[in-house]
Write a protein that holds these residues in place. Structure first.
Motif, PDB file in Angstrom:
ATOM      1  N   SER A  13      -3.852 -42.465 -50.356  1.00  0.00           N
ATOM      2  CA  SER A  13      -4.606 -42.668 -49.123  1.00  0.00           C
ATOM      3  C   SER A  13      -6.105 -42.791 -49.395  1.00  0.00           C
ATOM      4  O   SER A  13      -6.806 -43.492 -48.660  1.00  0.00           O
ATOM      5  CB  SER A  13      -4.293 -41.589 -48.086  1.00  0.00           C
ATOM      6  OG  SER A  13      -4.548 -40.303 -48.573  1.00  0.00           O
ATOM      7  N   ILE A  46      -6.677 -39.712 -42.760  1.00  0.00           N
ATOM      8  CA  ILE A  46      -5.395 -39.522 -43.456  1.00  0.00           C
ATOM      9  C   ILE A  46      -5.557 -38.592 -44.664  1.00  0.00           C
ATOM     10  O   ILE A  46      -4.956 -37.517 -44.696  1.00  0.00           O
ATOM     11  CB  ILE A  46      -4.758 -40.877 -43.831  1.00  0.00           C
ATOM     12  CG1 ILE A  46      -4.485 -41.694 -42.568  1.00  0.00           C
ATOM     13  CG2 ILE A  46      -3.473 -40.662 -44.635  1.00  0.00           C
ATOM     14  CD1 ILE A  46      -4.249 -43.171 -42.815  1.00  0.00           C
ATOM     15  N   ASN A  67       1.221 -33.929 -40.055  1.00  0.00           N
ATOM     16  CA  ASN A  67       1.582 -34.720 -38.874  1.00  0.00           C
ATOM     17  C   ASN A  67       0.370 -35.394 -38.250  1.00  0.00           C
ATOM     18  O   ASN A  67       0.481 -36.510 -37.728  1.00  0.00           O
ATOM     19  CB  ASN A  67       2.337 -33.859 -37.861  1.00  0.00           C
ATOM     20  CG  ASN A  67       3.797 -33.720 -38.226  1.00  0.00           C
ATOM     21  OD1 ASN A  67       4.505 -34.712 -38.328  1.00  0.00           O
ATOM     22  ND2 ASN A  67       4.239 -32.498 -38.455  1.00  0.00           N
ATOM     23  N   SER A  69      -2.133 -36.459 -40.036  1.00  0.00           N
ATOM     24  CA  SER A  69      -2.319 -37.585 -40.959  1.00  0.00           C
ATOM     25  C   SER A  69      -1.389 -38.733 -40.601  1.00  0.00           C
ATOM     26  O   SER A  69      -1.801 -39.898 -40.590  1.00  0.00           O
ATOM     27  CB  SER A  69      -2.038 -37.166 -42.404  1.00  0.00           C
ATOM     28  OG  SER A  69      -3.056 -36.357 -42.907  1.00  0.00           O
ATOM     29  N   LEU A  70      -0.149 -38.409 -40.299  1.00  0.00           N
ATOM     30  CA  LEU A  70       0.830 -39.433 -39.940  1.00  0.00           C
ATOM     31  C   LEU A  70       0.421 -40.139 -38.647  1.00  0.00           C
ATOM     32  O   LEU A  70       0.507 -41.369 -38.540  1.00  0.00           O
ATOM     33  CB  LEU A  70       2.217 -38.798 -39.807  1.00  0.00           C
ATOM     34  CG  LEU A  70       3.392 -39.741 -39.648  1.00  0.00           C
ATOM     35  CD1 LEU A  70       3.512 -40.696 -40.834  1.00  0.00           C
ATOM     36  CD2 LEU A  70       4.681 -38.931 -39.491  1.00  0.00           C
ATOM     37  N   GLU A 105       3.221 -44.020 -45.371  1.00  0.00           N
ATOM     38  CA  GLU A 105       4.064 -43.509 -44.282  1.00  0.00           C
ATOM     39  C   GLU A 105       5.367 -42.922 -44.827  1.00  0.00           C
ATOM     40  O   GLU A 105       5.755 -41.808 -44.464  1.00  0.00           O
ATOM     41  CB  GLU A 105       4.372 -44.637 -43.297  1.00  0.00           C
ATOM     42  CG  GLU A 105       5.280 -44.244 -42.154  1.00  0.00           C
ATOM     43  CD  GLU A 105       5.664 -45.415 -41.279  1.00  0.00           C
ATOM     44  OE1 GLU A 105       6.658 -45.266 -40.537  1.00  0.00           O
ATOM     45  OE2 GLU A 105       5.012 -46.472 -41.324  1.00  0.00           O
ATOM     46  N   LEU A 108       4.602 -39.670 -46.665  1.00  0.00           N
ATOM     47  CA  LEU A 108       4.265 -38.577 -45.746  1.00  0.00           C
ATOM     48  C   LEU A 108       5.515 -38.046 -45.046  1.00  0.00           C
ATOM     49  O   LEU A 108       5.707 -36.824 -44.970  1.00  0.00           O
ATOM     50  CB  LEU A 108       3.257 -39.054 -44.694  1.00  0.00           C
ATOM     51  CG  LEU A 108       1.792 -38.812 -44.973  1.00  0.00           C
ATOM     52  CD1 LEU A 108       0.920 -39.542 -43.955  1.00  0.00           C
ATOM     53  CD2 LEU A 108       1.451 -37.336 -45.007  1.00  0.00           C
ATOM     54  N   VAL A 109       6.345 -38.935 -44.539  1.00  0.00           N
ATOM     55  CA  VAL A 109       7.569 -38.510 -43.839  1.00  0.00           C
ATOM     56  C   VAL A 109       8.456 -37.712 -44.788  1.00  0.00           C
ATOM     57  O   VAL A 109       8.985 -36.651 -44.426  1.00  0.00           O
ATOM     58  CB  VAL A 109       8.309 -39.720 -43.235  1.00  0.00           C
ATOM     59  CG1 VAL A 109       9.704 -39.339 -42.770  1.00  0.00           C
ATOM     60  CG2 VAL A 109       7.505 -40.310 -42.085  1.00  0.00           C
TER      61      VAL A 109
END
Length: 119
Positions: A13, A46, A67, A69-70, A105, A108-109
């Motif tokens: 990021s 992020i 979350n 950041s997401l 993404e 992160l998830v």
């Protein structure tokens, strides 16, 4: 992990932020306080929230910052789409940077789910 700098999501990021600043340098000057500023702020958010969450006391707090950041990432994806639609970003640059955001993404998830499953 010794510091937040060891987190691959943070590293990716941070690279994204650099790319965002480079690309938005070519946006019209009248957008400096509009779309340019908004895109830059959410891109900076992020890695900043990944780092801030790392320093928190609990996994629950860390998840909250991941979350955030997401959410900032989704906001960024939306704004990049707008920039493409109004032709501030060409298709090639948009696709390149959008793929970067999709990779972050997914990371992160996955990281969020991993932390959730260790609680």
């Amino acid at each position: 992990m010794k510091t937040f700098r060891d987190i691959f999501i943070w590293q990716k990021s941070m690279s994204l932020v650099t790319k965002i600043y480079t690309y938005t340098n070519h946006f019209p000057k009248e957008e400096v306080f509009g779309l340019t500023s908004q895109i830059r702020r959410c891109s900076v958010s992020i890695p900043s929230n990944v780092a801030e969450g790392f320093g928190r006391e609990s996994n629950k707090e860390y998840l909250r910052f991941l979350n955030i950041s997401l959410g900032s990432l989704f906001e960024l994806q939306t704004q990049l789409e707008i920039a493409k639609n109004i032709q501030y970003l060409n298709e090639v640059k948009f696709n390149e940077i959008y793929e970067d955001t999709r990779e972050i993404e997914r990371m992160l998830v996955s990281f969020i789910n991993k932390i959730k499953n260790t609680q």
